[in-house]
Structure formats: C-alpha cells, structure tokens
Enzyme design. Structure first.
Site, PDB file in Angstrom:
ATOM      1  CG  HIS A  47      52.605  28.252 -10.488  1.00  9.48           C
ATOM      2  ND1 HIS A  47      51.488  28.540  -9.674  1.00  9.48           N
ATOM      3  CD2 HIS A  47      52.562  28.908 -11.466  1.00  9.48           C
ATOM      4  CE1 HIS A  47      50.872  29.255 -10.282  1.00  9.48           C
ATOM      5  NE2 HIS A  47      51.346  29.685 -11.327  1.00  9.48           N
ATOM      6  CB  CYS A  48      50.633  23.931  -6.991  1.00  7.77           C
ATOM      7  SG  CYS A  48      52.085  23.695  -5.942  1.00  7.77           S
ATOM      8  CG  ASP A  49      47.250  27.032  -4.159  1.00 10.11           C
ATOM      9  OD1 ASP A  49      46.924  27.865  -4.712  1.00 10.11           O
ATOM     10  OD2 ASP A  49      46.228  26.158  -3.839  1.00 10.11           O
TER      11      ASP A  49
END
Length: 116
Positions: free
Chosen positions: A75-77
C-alpha cells in the site's frame, strides 16, 4: 485517459478492501509492505507493516525474499502507486501479492489500528 488507472491497477493484481486485508493479516499472517517514504511511515502505519519506500523497492526486494510464500499486501497513501510495486514483486516470484484499495487513507478512514 479514463481507462488508464484501471489498466494500471489490473497490472498489479488483485486489490483488497480494508476488511479483506484485515482478515488476511489475521488469518493468513499476511505481510504488509508500506511503500510510503520514511517520514510518512514514522507519523503512523498499519500495525506490523514493514517500510520499503517505492523508490527503494527494486533495490531492497531481496530483504523481502523470506516472505515469498506468504500473502503480501502493498500500500501507498491512496492506492494509486501500489500497482507498480505489486507488479515488481510478481516479476520477482512473489505469487500472492495484493494491493490495499484506497491505501493508508482507506485504512485510517475505516478507523483501523495504526502504530505511531
């Protein structure tokens, strides 16, 4: 142009909702890889997540080899940059790679536990 985001997401593999991710973490001992930069990670992250910034993933993928057989959730932001990371891991032999739909923002919005 409207189709491009869908194409990018499908290239990375399947996405999980926060509920599905939580279940996979609890039931299958999934590994969570946080692709955000170190300062963002330090402000708060999913419990037990490992920080491997997206810019360093290719260089540091060897550190993740021990989890090749486990489910891996990246995951990222917001979930927009995780497809590339998922594709990279798949190319390196990780067969169970998933993306967290909505990224860390979705996790926070669902009011799931974070570590600071």
């Amino acid at each position: 142009m409207l189709i491009w985001p869908m194409v990018r997401r499908s290239a990375g593999g399947p996405s999980l909702s926060t509920l599905q991710a939580t279940q996979m973490i609890n039931r299958d001992d999934a590994v969570v890889i946080d692709l955000r930069d170190a300062p963002s990670f330090a402000k708060g992250h999913i419990l037990g997540a490992r920080n491997v910034p997206l810019a360093e993933l290719t260089r540091r993928v060897g550190e993740l080899e021990k989890w090749k057989a486990k489910p891996v959730i990246v995951h990222c932001d917001t979930g927009n940059r995780s497809a590339g990371a998922a594709a990279t891991l798949r190319q390196r032999g990780f067969s169970k790679v998933y993306m967290l739909a909505g990224g860390y923002a979705a996790w926070q919005q669902a009011q799931l536990p974070v570590q600071k």
